[in-house]
Design a protein around this motif. Structure first.
Motif, short mmCIF file in Angstrom:
data_model
loop_
_atom_site.label_atom_id
_atom_site.label_comp_id
_atom_site.label_asym_id
_atom_site.label_seq_id
_atom_site.Cartn_x
_atom_site.Cartn_y
_atom_site.Cartn_z
N SER B 114 -22.75 -20.68 -12.65
CA SER B 114 -23.82 -20.37 -11.71
C SER B 114 -23.55 -21.06 -10.38
O SER B 114 -24.04 -22.14 -10.12
N TRP B 115 -22.76 -20.42 -9.56
CA TRP B 115 -22.54 -20.99 -8.22
C TRP B 115 -23.60 -20.51 -7.25
O TRP B 115 -23.58 -20.83 -6.08
N ASP B 116 -24.51 -19.66 -7.75
CA ASP B 116 -25.46 -19.00 -6.86
C ASP B 116 -26.57 -19.95 -6.43
O ASP B 116 -27.71 -19.82 -6.85
N PHE B 117 -26.20 -20.90 -5.56
CA PHE B 117 -27.18 -21.90 -5.15
C PHE B 117 -28.19 -21.35 -4.14
O PHE B 117 -29.15 -22.00 -3.81
N TRP B 118 -27.93 -20.12 -3.68
CA TRP B 118 -28.84 -19.54 -2.70
C TRP B 118 -29.92 -18.68 -3.35
O TRP B 118 -30.79 -18.17 -2.70
N ARG B 119 -29.83 -18.52 -4.68
CA ARG B 119 -30.82 -17.67 -5.35
C ARG B 119 -31.92 -18.52 -5.96
O ARG B 119 -31.71 -19.66 -6.32
N SER B 120 -33.07 -17.91 -6.12
CA SER B 120 -34.16 -18.61 -6.78
C SER B 120 -33.90 -18.58 -8.28
O SER B 120 -33.30 -17.65 -8.81
N GLN B 121 -34.39 -19.61 -8.94
CA GLN B 121 -34.17 -19.63 -10.39
C GLN B 121 -35.07 -18.63 -11.11
O GLN B 121 -35.03 -18.54 -12.32
#
Lengths: 321, 252
Positions: B114-121
């Motif tokens: 999960s590199w998607d640090f720009w997405r909301s959980q």
């Protein structure tokens, strides 16, 4: 707004409503503060608040204490100052360049630091920060002991002059607020969730197949980038880049801010920064007493507010902030 | 059938500064079996286990998994290949709820990294039905929203099993699953392991011999870093060398 995670089936404790209210409160404070206090002082609080939040991205979520975080803050303030003064960059490009320098430096140092644990991690980050300090003292373009002075604030996009403190404040406030929202999003992203798993139990995170070192590296680079943004803002605002901001004492001070505010909270470091800057300002007349009072406050925090000011208050109220 | 070996160690050796903890161990774990690694204290079980799960690097020897050499691979890599371990001390993510514990494993399986640090959980919410199913399988539905650090020891172990199952592992490596458990918990977790072992291979290090007798098809006895005996529980429990190693006196 896209920034308020709703309460999911997991019942993420006290997230949506209370956090949205805190953001609205923060927005209100940022909006009225320059009318109640000297704008440049508020700018200073915002810069250090952002700096402290960037440190806590790593400390709070991953449990990794960087004791050399001033390296990215300070180096980027030189980068922004140099870009604005010598190359004639407009503020937005100077800030962009500052972030770039911090990210690249963080990427290199981070790769070398993240394999270390606990106190060794802290020591290695400190060692690299000392290298940056020495570089800043010796490099021809940093001005040595004098630093880079009389940095032009310039005009945003070449159009809007930042000469007046209020215009400057507007820019800093917007950048600050967007950066805080970004940090908040990172904290509560799927990525942030993995960070907390690593903090809670690293071997277990590995056994689930997470490539732990890469997560640590990524958050190291992000933290460096936001510290760089804070450093760049400070250099442009105060028209100065100096050795103070790369000194190891600054790395210690930002740790102090995070601890006073509460490292287990998202918003705590902002309170810590406010308190430390306010104390320095109020006590400036007493000279060396500032550090003594700071030390006492720190001791009081350790003894009375183990989780920091905001952390302790939130605990009492049963909130998660 | 005996050639369907899923996990194989050949000449596995580990030295710690002049002390040989594991000495040329050959281990063959058959696909679909429940295999136990037992032995008296200091026999090298845990070292052996940590070598197989790649948390330690062997001094000599090779490990193959499904015919592939994994001797030099990192632990997170073999976890992604379906070889998932548990820990002796219950390993939960204490600050998270039980549901989030399971979800973090599902997140790895479904989303990879999960590199998607720009997405909301918020994007993780769709994993929650599946996480609830897994909690249900271990009888933890009622504790989904409890913080993991507040759970009793037995429940932490159950949560750990649910988290491991979330990865749908091919081979489960359990490090003393019954360590520190109360009698009721032992019975509960034994049933649970028997249930999850269906269609999977299990290798466990375990001290509790009645659990081993109940669960395991094949047992390898280690003593002083080397294999002492191997076979079914009945076979090894009658082996005079094993009795000697455990009790110290040969027992007619």
């Amino acid at each position: 707004m896209t920034t308020q995670p709703e309460i999911t089936a997991a019942g993420l404790p006290g997230m949506s409503a209370s956090h949205r209210n805190l953001f609205l409160l923060l927005l209100a404070i940022v909006a009225v503060a320059p009318f109640l206090a000297y704008p440049l002082l508020v700018i200073k609080v915002l810069c250090f608040g952002l700096f402290a939040l960037s440190l806590n991205l790593m400390l709070g979520n991953l449990g990794l204490l960087s004791f050399g975080h001033a390296a990215y803050f300070g180096l980027s303030s030189y980068a922004a100052a140099h870009a604005a003064k010598v190359w004639g960059f407009t503020p937005e490009f100077a800030l962009g360049f500052a972030v770039l320098v911090a990210v690249v430096t963080g990427a290199v140092f981070g790769a070398l630091c993240v394999r270390r644990q606990g106190i060794y991690f802290a020591m290695v980050t400190l060692a690299f920060a000392q290298m940056i300090y020495f570089f800043s003292l010796q490099a021809p373009f940093t001005g040595g002991e004098d630093g880079i002075q009389n940095v032009p604030r310039g005009a945003l996009f070449g159009l809007f002059s930042l000469q007046s403190d209020m215009a400057l404040y507007a820019l800093v406030a917007v950048v600050f607020f967007v950066a805080v929202l970004a940090l908040y999003r990172i904290t509560w992203s799927p990525f942030g969730q993995v960070l907390r798993a690593i903090r809670d139990n690293e071997p277990r995170a590995i056994s689930l197949g997470y490539r732990v070192d890469r997560y640590k590296w990524t958050v190291f680079v992000l933290a460096a980038g936001f510290a760089g943004l804070a450093g760049g803002l400070k250099a442009i605002s105060f028209q100065l880049a100096s050795l103070t901001d790369v000194y190891w004492g600054m790395s210690g001070e930002v740790v102090l801010m995070v601890m006073i505010g509460g490292m287990a909270t998202f918003f705590g470091p902002l309170i810590g920064a406010l308190l430390v800057i306010w104390m320095q300002n109020e006590l400036a007349a007493f000279g060396a007493w500032v550090t003594i009072v700071q030390g006492l406050v720190f001791m009081a925090c350790i003894l009375v507010f183990r989780k920091g000011l905001l952390g302790t208050i939130a605990d009492r109220l049963g909130l998660k902030v | 059938m005996s050639d369907d070996i899923v996990l194989k160690a050949t000449g596995l050796t580990k030295d710690f500064k002049g002390f040989r903890a594991v000495d040329a161990v050959n281990l063959n774990v058959q696909r679909g079996s429940v295999h136990a690694l037992i032995g008296p204290n200091g026999a090298g079980k845990s070292t052996c286990f940590n070598l197989l799960t790649k948390f330690l690097t062997p001094s000599a020897g090779t490990i193959t998994y499904d015919g592939r050499d994994i001797t030099r691979l990192k632990p997170e890599v073999i976890a992604r290949m379906g070889l998932v371990r548990s820990f002796q001390i219950s390993a939960v993510f204490g600050s998270m709820t039980a549901l989030e514990n399971v979800r973090i494993a599902l997140q790895r399986r479904r989303h990879g990294d999960s590199w998607d640090f720009w997405r909301s959980q918020k994007v993780l919410a769709r994993l929650e039905d599946e996480a609830m199913d897994l909690l249900d399988q271990v009888g933890m539905t009622g504790f989904a929203r409890e913080q993991a650090s507040d759970l009793s020891y037995g429940r932490k172990r159950a949560l750990e099993i649910a988290t491991t199952l979330a990865l749908d592992p091919k081979v489960l490596l359990l490090d003393e699953p019954m360590a520190g458990m109360t009698q009721e918990d032992v019975a509960r977790i034994t049933t649970l392991i028997a249930r999850v072992a269906v269609g999977r291979t299990v290798l466990m290090v375990e001290h509790n011999l009645s659990v081993v007798a109940t669960l395991c098809d094949r047992i390898t006895v280690l003593a002083r870093g080397a294999i002492l005996a191997e076979g079914s529980y009945d076979e090894v429990s009658k082996d005079p060398q094993v009795i000697n190693a455990y009790i110290g006196v040969p027992n007619g």
